[in-house]
Design a protein around this motif. Structure first.
Motif, PDB file in Angstrom:
ATOM      1  N   UNK A 212      28.920 -92.158 -37.199  1.00 58.28           N
ATOM      2  CA  UNK A 212      28.579 -91.252 -36.290  1.00 58.28           C
ATOM      3  C   UNK A 212      29.660 -91.093 -35.350  1.00 58.28           C
ATOM      4  N   UNK A 213      29.802 -89.650 -34.849  1.00 57.59           N
ATOM      5  CA  UNK A 213      30.568 -89.409 -33.848  1.00 57.59           C
ATOM      6  C   UNK A 213      29.893 -89.650 -32.567  1.00 57.59           C
ATOM      7  N   UNK A 214      30.711 -90.244 -31.555  1.00 59.91           N
ATOM      8  CA  UNK A 214      30.236 -90.619 -30.329  1.00 59.91           C
ATOM      9  C   UNK A 214      31.024 -89.832 -28.927  1.00 59.91           C
ATOM     10  N   UNK A 215      30.202 -89.498 -28.017  1.00 58.80           N
ATOM     11  CA  UNK A 215      30.694 -88.841 -26.678  1.00 58.80           C
ATOM     12  C   UNK A 215      30.169 -89.774 -25.479  1.00 58.80           C
ATOM     13  N   UNK A 216      31.115 -90.425 -24.947  1.00 58.88           N
ATOM     14  CA  UNK A 216      30.802 -91.162 -23.695  1.00 58.88           C
ATOM     15  C   UNK A 216      31.052 -90.324 -22.275  1.00 58.88           C
ATOM     16  N   UNK A 217      30.141 -90.085 -21.535  1.00 57.77           N
ATOM     17  CA  UNK A 217      30.702 -89.391 -20.120  1.00 57.77           C
ATOM     18  C   UNK A 217      30.087 -90.366 -19.039  1.00 57.77           C
ATOM     19  N   UNK A 378      30.135 -79.685 -29.896  1.00 59.02           N
ATOM     20  CA  UNK A 378      29.210 -80.607 -29.569  1.00 59.02           C
ATOM     21  C   UNK A 378      27.869 -81.075 -30.336  1.00 59.02           C
ATOM     22  N   UNK A 379      27.708 -79.949 -31.246  1.00 57.10           N
ATOM     23  CA  UNK A 379      26.534 -80.326 -32.074  1.00 57.10           C
ATOM     24  C   UNK A 379      27.237 -80.992 -33.287  1.00 57.10           C
ATOM     25  N   UNK A 380      28.485 -81.217 -33.372  1.00 58.17           N
ATOM     26  CA  UNK A 380      29.054 -82.109 -34.552  1.00 58.17           C
ATOM     27  C   UNK A 380      29.276 -83.340 -34.063  1.00 58.17           C
ATOM     28  N   UNK A 381      28.947 -83.797 -32.678  1.00 55.21           N
ATOM     29  CA  UNK A 381      28.973 -85.004 -32.058  1.00 55.21           C
ATOM     30  C   UNK A 381      27.476 -85.504 -32.302  1.00 55.21           C
ATOM     31  N   UNK A 382      27.261 -86.723 -32.955  1.00 54.65           N
ATOM     32  CA  UNK A 382      25.804 -86.983 -33.192  1.00 54.65           C
ATOM     33  C   UNK A 382      25.358 -87.673 -31.770  1.00 54.65           C
ATOM     34  N   UNK A 383      26.112 -88.605 -31.109  1.00 56.26           N
ATOM     35  CA  UNK A 383      25.630 -89.303 -30.078  1.00 56.26           C
ATOM     36  C   UNK A 383      26.271 -88.757 -28.739  1.00 56.26           C
ATOM     37  N   UNK A 384      25.654 -88.389 -27.609  1.00 52.50           N
ATOM     38  CA  UNK A 384      26.156 -88.086 -26.351  1.00 52.50           C
ATOM     39  C   UNK A 384      25.429 -89.177 -25.479  1.00 52.50           C
ATOM     40  N   UNK A 385      25.977 -89.914 -24.708  1.00 51.76           N
ATOM     41  CA  UNK A 385      25.537 -90.879 -24.159  1.00 51.76           C
ATOM     42  C   UNK A 385      26.239 -90.984 -22.351  1.00 51.76           C
ATOM     43  N   UNK A 386      25.207 -90.882 -21.588  1.00 50.25           N
ATOM     44  CA  UNK A 386      25.831 -90.938 -20.048  1.00 50.25           C
ATOM     45  C   UNK A 386      26.114 -92.435 -19.586  1.00 50.25           C
ATOM     46  N   UNK A 387      27.037 -92.516 -19.079  1.00 54.93           N
ATOM     47  CA  UNK A 387      27.467 -94.214 -18.519  1.00 54.93           C
ATOM     48  C   UNK A 387      27.483 -94.163 -17.020  1.00 54.93           C
ATOM     49  N   UNK A 388      26.850 -95.109 -16.593  1.00 57.27           N
ATOM     50  CA  UNK A 388      27.011 -95.165 -14.819  1.00 57.27           C
ATOM     51  C   UNK A 388      27.539 -96.440 -14.377  1.00 57.27           C
ATOM     52  N   UNK A 389      28.253 -96.238 -13.273  1.00 55.32           N
ATOM     53  CA  UNK A 389      28.613 -97.464 -12.509  1.00 55.32           C
ATOM     54  C   UNK A 389      27.378 -98.529 -12.305  1.00 55.32           C
ATOM     55  N   UNK A 390      27.749 -99.721 -12.767  1.00 53.39           N
ATOM     56  CA  UNK A 390      27.063-100.799 -12.574  1.00 53.39           C
ATOM     57  C   UNK A 390      27.358-101.876 -11.401  1.00 53.39           C
ATOM     58  N   UNK A 391      26.260-102.387 -10.727  1.00 53.64           N
ATOM     59  CA  UNK A 391      26.878-103.273  -9.677  1.00 53.64           C
ATOM     60  C   UNK A 391      27.749-104.266 -10.011  1.00 53.64           C
ATOM     61  N   UNK A 392      28.944-104.556  -9.023  1.00 50.23           N
ATOM     62  CA  UNK A 392      29.859-105.476  -9.430  1.00 50.23           C
ATOM     63  C   UNK A 392      29.418-106.893  -8.882  1.00 50.23           C
ATOM     64  N   UNK A 393      29.297-107.849  -9.632  1.00 51.17           N
ATOM     65  CA  UNK A 393      28.947-109.155  -9.389  1.00 51.17           C
ATOM     66  C   UNK A 393      30.050-110.086  -9.744  1.00 51.17           C
TER      67      UNK A 393
END
Length: 507
Positions: A212-217, A378-393
């Motif tokens: 599948x095609x993937x978009x990370x934002x 965008x229709x042709x991209x199967x996966x759209x996923x939002x990424x967020x900053x995670x705490x730095x440890x």
């Protein structure tokens, strides 16, 4: 005397015929005519051939009228790969080598003025064509290692024209070709080095399992590029035919296929790339980035920074797996079955939805920024996923997390094997009939999905993509049927199809 040659681009799926060299000697005023739309490098071949024959102590029939025809006449000829065929055609026409020795042969190679055979690009597609046609291939010895990647083709490789002629006359055999030693597999980036972002890792495995095609934002520094670079490592190794297709494209694109054999290509063009650079073309059409990513990964970082017209050229290859380039004199088709992975920020500054509140982009600016990505793309991209900053440890960090590349690769391989056994293709490549057959739902789940699609406002194409992703999720879970949890998770990966609310990032 006619001698057939395979054009260097002819076996890349391009609908172009092979080229034949026909040499005619006649009595009359001495002259040498070269016809058949030769370009400058081809026209200069008559001078290289003349010097090569003379320096190799062979007779150049300069006292006769020579006509050399490159057929088909309406196909432009370029490069120095025709030198060897022209020289052998002259020698056979003048009786210096037996014409029977050239039967069932294809020739490719450039001649130095001394008579040495110089390597040329595009040998691997020629070798593939010779194997399909059951013909022998005469080529420079420097190209023999590359051509030997194709099993089942007889190679005649020489370093000098004089040695080649002696072999064709039966006077002296050429040295045996060295055995081809497969290079070690290329190193892959370790998935376990990516800390956190468990949902993004899950999406990466799903994308790899089903093709599948993937978009990370998400904001800068969340690991979008880092994750994309891990995708080739969890994809299964190329099969022999796939590896040959990839190597053939690399051979034409002036790169040595052995350097990356048999790894999957990973192409990451800059966002300033033109349409011709991305999908191929030019005055003399060449494969673009999408073709060079064939059977591999095309990574587009900072996706909205690409010109919108350039991005729109991706629509057709994402559906068909090939690129059709039309020119006045020729119609070319390049393979382009790639897996698209893209990354982008949620807004021009990159910090929309960040808890710090540092984003100052207006709704109009955000709309213009995202408007560079059309709905059909965008229709042709199967996966759209939002990424967020995670705490730095640092405390308690072991330096590695789960899953690692080996574990993810095993999951992907098992899912892909199930797909091949069931439908002989990846889930991402299912057609409408395949979706109806292999993505069937119960009546209750079907009504639930219809309501969800209507509520989210998904297009019919996006709905089909949801079903394909759900099928992949079921394969990863070892489930023979699609169930409600698979559908729910697949819908979660359509986050850019949702409208932002209260200034927050979708998803």
């Amino acid at each position: 005397m006619s001698l057939a040659i395979v054009h260097s681009r002819a076996r890349l799926g391009i609908d172009a015929p092979a080229v034949s060299v026909e040499v005619h000697l006649a009595n009359g005023m001495p002259s040498l005519t070269l016809v058949g739309l030769p370009e400058t490098a081809v026209r200069e071949s008559k001078d290289r051939v003349r010097s090569a024959l003379q320096n190799a102590q062979l007779e150049f029939p300069g006292s006769r009228r020579i006509t050399i025809s490159l057929a088909p006449a309406d196909l432009p000829k370029e490069g120095g790969r025709f030198d060897l065929a022209i020289a052998l055609g002259l020698l056979a026409a003048s009786g210096q080598i037996p014409a029977t020795a050239l039967q069932d042969c294809e020739c490719i190679g450039e001649l130095a003025l001394s008579g040495e055979l110089r390597p040329v690009q595009g040998v691997l597609p020629v070798a593939l064509a010779c194997r399909e046609a059951g013909r022998r291939l005469i080529l420079p010895r420097a190209n023999a290692t590359e051509a030997a990647l194709v099993e089942g083709v007889e190679l005649i490789a020489a370093e000098h024209l004089l040695a080649l002629c002696a072999h064709l006359r039966g006077e002296e055999s050429l040295p045996a070709l060295p055995e081809v030693t497969a290079p070690p597999p290329p190193a892959v980036a370790e998935l376990a080095e990516v800390q956190g972002q468990e949902q993004a890792k899950r999406a990466l495995i799903v994308a790899a399992a089903g093709g599948h095609n993937l978009l990370l934002f998400g904001p800068p520094g969340t690991g979008k590029t880092l994750l994309a670079s891990r995708l080739p490592g969890i994809l299964p190794p190329l099969r022999e035919q796939e590896a040959l297709e990839v190597a053939a494209i690399q051979s034409v694109c002036e790169r040595t296929p052995l350097l990356a054999w048999p790894g999957r290509p990973f192409r990451a063009p800059h966002h300033g790339a033109s349409a011709a650079a991305l999908v191929g073309g030019g005055s003399h059409p060449r494969p673009g980035e999408v073709s060079q990513a064939h059977n591999g990964v095309l990574f587009l970082d900072e996706l909205p920074e690409f010109d919108r017209k350039v991005l729109e050229t991706l629509r057709e290859p994402l559906e068909s797996g090939s690129i059709h380039v039309a020119r006045a004199r020729e119609q070319l088709r390049f393979p382009a079955r790639f897996q698209l992975v893209a990354a982008m920020n949620p807004c021009p500054c990159g910090y929309q939805g960040d808890p710090s509140g540092r984003c100052r982009c207006s709704p109009e600016q955000i709309q213009r920024y995202r408007g560079k990505l059309s709905g059909p793309l965008l229709d042709r991209i199967d996966l759209h996923l939002a990424m967020r900053n995670e705490p730095f440890k640092l405390t308690g960090e072991t330096g590695r997390s789960k899953p690692d590349t080996a574990t993810a690769a095993a999951q992907v391989a098992a899912a892909r094997q199930a797909q091949q056994q069931r439908q002989q293709c990846l889930n991402a490549h299912l057609d409408l009939a395949g979706i109806q057959q292999h993505c069937a739902l119960t009546e209750t789940d079907g009504r639930w999905l219809e309501q969800a699609v209507e509520r989210l406002g998904l297009s019919r194409r996006a709905s089909h993509r949801v079903l394909k992703v759900a099928r992949t999720l079921a394969d990863l879970a070892g489930s023979p049927a699609l169930e409600r949890p698979h559908l729910a998770e697949a819908l979660q990966y359509r986050q850019l199809d949702r409208q932002p609310q209260n200034g927050q990032t979708p998803g």
